[in-house]
Design an enzyme around this catalytic site. Structure first.
Site: not given
Length: 305
Positions: A156-158
């Site tokens: 998961h990439c913010p």
């Protein structure tokens, strides 16, 4: 839980659905396809906005501090067109990564009716996610931020406010590539500008005063160096994972592959689609404005996290 001759594996005892929940297996996939995908995560939205602002800042410094004051017309035109094209491609890739369903498993599909329709063999094990009450396909992992199981979830990439998974990994790779390219381009232009300004003793070097010009360019150099390092490493990691047919989660957990791994070239074609062509590096490929408007009109955001 046992049902219809197959076993149902769960990490913890959990009801398939809450009392007031319902699930329509026939319409869930169609509903998901017709909804706009967006994760309402505060930190992710802040990071996504920051990404856009940093690109806009770089474009401002390159255009108004370096290129427009330049006396070399063709130097300004060529570099201006190139930098702005790369910026548009980078931001388009960012948008498509953020607004594309990464491969979410239908939520709450772990019902007896749905499992009976799967026509499973006796004794076959099914894995259920106790957090989102969905049947987990092979290589799917649950994301605590998206609150869904994602097929071939890499991480998961913010910065893109989304998971990187089966359906949007291509756009994430393009995003890292184009950000790395515009960062390198900005650093090269900064080098030429500093040399030109020092050689001309900062006279007619920029429309801004020398102190302001230096501060703006130093900030751009720091930004360019940090983003070039980060995105170049991430781009290399993603290409390595695609070629090895292994996600970052699988690598960190040292999971032994239970699936048949694709050859390196087959892995690239499966992610980028078809034979090598310019479409591989085109973030607009497959984009339909009409379909997007219909989705926005029908369903609104897929998520409210």
């Amino acid at each position: 839980m046992q049902s219809s001759g197959h076993r149902f594996c769960d990490v913890e005892h959990h009801p398939l659905l809450a009392e007031n929940d319902s699930y329509d297996s026939s319409s869930s996939e169609a509903d998901m396809a017709e909804r706009v995908w967006f994760i309402r995560d505060g930190r992710g939205m802040v990071c996504a906005i920051m990404t856009w602002l940093l690109v806009v800042y770089a474009d401002f410094v390159v255009t108004f501090v370096m290129l427009l004051p330049s006396k070399d017309f063709w130097y300004s035109v060529i570099n201006g067109v190139l930098f702005n094209c790369l910026a548009v491609l980078a931001l388009s890739s960012h948008l498509r990564t953020m607004l594309t369903d990464p491969g979410a498993v239908p939520k709450g599909n772990a019902t007896k009716e749905y499992m009976d329709n799967l026509q499973l063999k006796p004794g076959e094990v099914i894995y259920k996610c106790p957090k989102c009450c969905s049947i987990k396909p092979e290589r799917a992992h649950h994301c605590s931020i998206c609150k869904r199981c994602i097929r071939k979830m890499d991480h998961h990439c913010p910065w893109v406010n989304n998971c990187v998974g089966e359906k949007n990994q291509r756009f994430f790779v393009l995003f890292t590539m184009y950000i790395a390219l515009i960062s390198a381009h900005a650093l090269i232009l900064c080098g030429f500008q500093f040399f030109s300004c020092v050689q001309g003793q900062w006279t007619e070097c920029s429309d801004f005063s020398p102190p302001v010009t230096v501060i703006l360019m130093i900030i751009l150099c720091l930004e360019g160096f940090l983003f070039l390092t980060f995105t170049a490493v991430m781009f290399g990691t993603q290409i390595h994972s695609i070629c090895n047919d292994e996600t970052e989660i699988e690598r960190l957990k040292s999971e032994k592959p239970t699936w048949e791994r694709r050859l390196r070239w087959e892995g690239m074609k499966s992610v980028f689609g078809g034979q090598p062509s310019l479409l591989w590096i085109n973030p607009f490929a497959g984009f339909r404005i009409r379909r997007l408007l219909l989705r926005a009109k029908k369903g609104g955001p897929e998520f409210s996290v």
